[in-house]
Design an enzyme around this catalytic site. Structure first.
Site, PDB file in Angstrom:
ATOM      1  N   GLY A 161      -4.535   5.145  12.775  1.00 30.10           N
ATOM      2  CA  GLY A 161      -3.230   4.496  12.865  1.00 30.10           C
ATOM      3  C   GLY A 161      -2.158   5.269  12.107  1.00 30.10           C
ATOM      4  O   GLY A 161      -1.017   5.369  12.554  1.00 30.10           O
TER       5      GLY A 161
ATOM      6  N   CYS B 124      -4.991   0.160   0.995  1.00 26.66           N
ATOM      7  CA  CYS B 124      -4.941   1.598   1.279  1.00 26.66           C
ATOM      8  C   CYS B 124      -4.766   2.461   0.048  1.00 26.66           C
ATOM      9  O   CYS B 124      -4.994   3.654   0.093  1.00 26.66           O
ATOM     10  CB  CYS B 124      -3.817   1.884   2.256  1.00 26.66           C
ATOM     11  SG  CYS B 124      -4.010   0.946   3.757  1.00 26.66           S
TER      12      CYS B 124
HETATM   13  N1  PLP Z   1      -0.338   0.375   9.843  1.00 26.66           N
HETATM   14  C1  PLP Z   1      -0.773  -0.828   9.424  1.00 26.66           C
HETATM   15  C2  PLP Z   1       0.088  -2.024   9.638  1.00 26.66           C
HETATM   16  C3  PLP Z   1      -2.028  -0.936   8.804  1.00 26.66           C
HETATM   17  O1  PLP Z   1      -2.450  -2.125   8.379  1.00 26.66           O
HETATM   18  C4  PLP Z   1      -2.810   0.222   8.626  1.00 26.66           C
HETATM   19  C5  PLP Z   1      -4.110   0.167   7.917  1.00 26.66           C
HETATM   20  O2  PLP Z   1      -4.383  -0.695   7.127  1.00 26.66           O
HETATM   21  C6  PLP Z   1      -2.312   1.445   9.097  1.00 26.66           C
HETATM   22  C7  PLP Z   1      -1.076   1.479   9.694  1.00 26.66           C
HETATM   23  C8  PLP Z   1      -3.100   2.698   8.952  1.00 26.66           C
HETATM   24  O3  PLP Z   1      -4.147   2.755   9.885  1.00 26.66           O
HETATM   25  P1  PLP Z   1      -5.372   3.727   9.620  1.00 26.66           P
HETATM   26  O4  PLP Z   1      -6.145   3.132   8.505  1.00 26.66           O
HETATM   27  O5  PLP Z   1      -6.135   3.750  10.912  1.00 26.66           O
HETATM   28  O6  PLP Z   1      -4.830   5.061   9.285  1.00 26.66           O
END
Ligand code: PLP
Length: 386
Positions: free
Chosen positions: A58, A306
Site C-alpha cells: 500500500g 507502522c
Molecule cells: N495506508 C493506510 C491507510 C494504511 O492503514 C496502511 C497500513 O497500515 C498503509 C497505507 C500502508 O500499507 P502497507 O503496509 O501495505 O505498505
C-alpha cells in the site's frame, strides 16, 4: 490470512513457480494467473482490468500515485492532516499543502477548497482513516477538487476501505486508488494501484517494463493471486460481516463506557466503519495499558502500528484537536473476519481490569509521593536523588 488465500498462493510457490514474463508454457500459466487476478480485482473495484496495476504494498501505491502525478506536471500536492504517513510524508516531502480535518478526522471541505488552485497536480484523500475508522465523503471531496483544481488528479488511499465499503461506489469519484493485500486477509508485500484510463503518471519503479511500463519488477505471482482471492471473498462477505461486527464493536465500546469512568469514544459510531473501536481513557498511559493487555492475551494498539512500536502521540488525534492529556490514553482495537463474541468478552474484561489496576497504582503512587515524610512512611532514611 484467509485460508482460501493461502490455498491460492501455495502452488505458485511450488510447481507453478515460473516468471510470467517468460516465453514458455510455464510462464504462460503464471501469466494467466496474473491476468485472472487482474480481472477479479477489477470486478471488485468496478474498473477495467487494464486499469489495475499490481505493486509491492500500500505504501508503494500511495507513493507512486503522488510522486508519479507530480512528476508529469511538477505541480503541488494537497492532502488532509490525518492521512497515513504513506501519503502525508510524501506530500510534505514534495513541499505540498496539508489541510485541516474535523473532530472525526475527516477532511474539512472548506479548508480543502481554500488550498486548491491551478497549480495543484494531485489531491490525496483517504477513504477510511486507519487509526480512528472515520469515512471521508469522496463524492463531496471530488466535487470540491474538480471545481477548485482543474489540473489535479484525485487519489484515494482505500487501504482500510475494502472490508467495509463497496469500492465500486468510490471508484467513479477518483482517478487513482490504492489497496494493500494484508488489510483484507491477503498476504503482506503486495498491493494495487488502480489508474484510470487516460490518467498519466510517471512510474516510480523503472526497469523491465512490467505492468505496461507502469510498475517494473518481476511479478509476485503468488501474492497477486492470493490478494485477488482475498479481495473477492471480502467483497462477498462485506455486507454480512459489517452488520455482525458493528454489533460486536458496539458491545465492546458500550461495555467500556458503562464499566469505566472517564472514557470517551473517539469518533461516534455513525461516522466510522464497523471494525473500528477507538477510545480515549483518562488517567492511564496507553503504553502501560498495552503492556497489561498483552500479558492478558489482548493485542491492541495506541495509534498506528507502522512506526516501530514507538509511542509518539498520534498525528491523527492531534489533527482532530484531541488534547494531549486524552491522547496519551488512546486505545485502538480492531475487529475483523476472525473476531468472535467470545473475543469481545475477553477483551472487555481485560481492558476493564487493566484500567482499574493502572488507575489504582497511579493513585497509590500519587498518595505516597505527595507525603513529605515519604521516607519515614517507608521506614527508610532519606536519600538524595542521584
Ligand atoms: N495506508 C493506510 C491507510 C494504511 O492503514 C496502511 C497500513 O497500515 C498503509 C497505507 C500502508 O500499507 P502497507 O503496509 O501495505 O505498505
Amino acid at each position: 490470512m484467509r485460508p482460501a488465500a493461502v490455498a491460492t498462493m501455495l502452488p505458485f510457490l511450488t510447481e507453478r513457480f515460473a516468471n510470467p514474463s517468460g516465453a514458455h508454457r510455464f510462464a504462460r500459466d503464471a501469466r494467466r494467473a496474473v491476468d485472472e487476478a487482474r480481472d477479479q480485482v477489477a470486478a471488485v473495484i468496478g474498473c477495467r482490468p487494464g486499469e489495475v496495476v499490481f505493486t509491492g504494498c500500500g505504501t508503494e501505491s500511495d507513493n507512486a500515485a503522488i510522486t508519479g502525478a507530480l512528476a508529469t506536471g511538477g505541480r503541488r500536492a494537497v492532502c488532509p492532516a490525518a492521512e497515513h504517513h504513506a501519503v502525508l510524508h510524501v506530500v510534505e516531502h514534495h513541499g505540498g499543502t496539508v489541510v485541516a480535518v474535523d473532530a472525526a478526522a475527516r477532511v474539512q471541505l472548506d479548508a480543502l477548497a481554500g488550498a486548491l488552485g491551478d497549480d495543484v497536480g494531485v489531491v490525496s484523500v483517504m477513504a477510511v482513516n486507519n487509526e480512528v475508522g472515520s469515512v471521508n465523503d469522496l463524492a463531496a471531496v471530488s466535487a470540491v477538487v474538480r471545481a477548485g483544481a482543474p489540473n489535479a488528479v484525485l487519489h484515494t488511499d482505500a487501504v482500510q476501505a475494502a472490508c467495509w465499503l463497496d469500492l465500486r461506489d468510490l471508484w467513479p469519484h477518483v482517478d487513482l486508488l490504492s489497496l494493500s493485500g494484508h488489510k483484507f486477509g491477503g498476504p503482506k508485500g503486495v498491493g494495487v494501484l488502480a489508474i484510470r484510463d487516460g490518467v498519466s503518471i510517471d512510474p516510480l519503479i523503472i526497469g523491465g517494463g512490467q505492468e505496461r511500463e507502469r510498475r517494473s519488477g518481476t511479478h509476485n505471482v503468488a501474492g497477486i493471486a492470493a490478494l485477488a482471492t482475498a479481495l473477492v471473498a471480502t467483497d462477498e462477505e462485506r455486507v454480512a460481516e459489517t452488520m455482525r461486527l458493528a454489533v460486536l464493536r458496539d458491545r465492546l465500546v458500550g461495555g467500556l463506557l458503562a464499566e469505566l469512568d472517564d472514557v470517551r469514544e473517539t469518533v461516534p459510531a455513525d461516522a466510522k466503519v464497523a471494525g473500528s473501536a477507538h477510545v480515549l481513557i483518562g488517567g492511564v498511559e496507553s503504553e502501560s495499558l498495552l503492556y497489561v493487555l498483552d500479558e492478558a492475551g489482548v493485542c491492541a494498539s495506541a495509534a498506528s502500528a507502522c512506526a516501530s512500536g514507538a509511542m509518539d502521540p498520534s498525528h491523527v488525534l492531534a489533527a482532530m484537536g484531541v488534547e494531549r492529556s486524552w491522547a496519551t490514553g488512546s486505545l485502538r482495537l480492531t475487529l475483523g473476519a476472525t473476531t468472535t463474541e467470545g473475543d469481545v468478552s475477553i477483551a472487555l474484561d481485560a481492558i476493564v481490569d487493566g484500567v482499574r489496576t493502572l488507575r489504582r497504582r497511579a493513585t497509590t503512587h500519587a498518595v505516597l509521593s505527595d507525603r513529605p515524610d515519604r521516607a519515614a512512611v517507608e521506614g527508610q532514611k532519606p536519600v538524595s536523588a542521584p
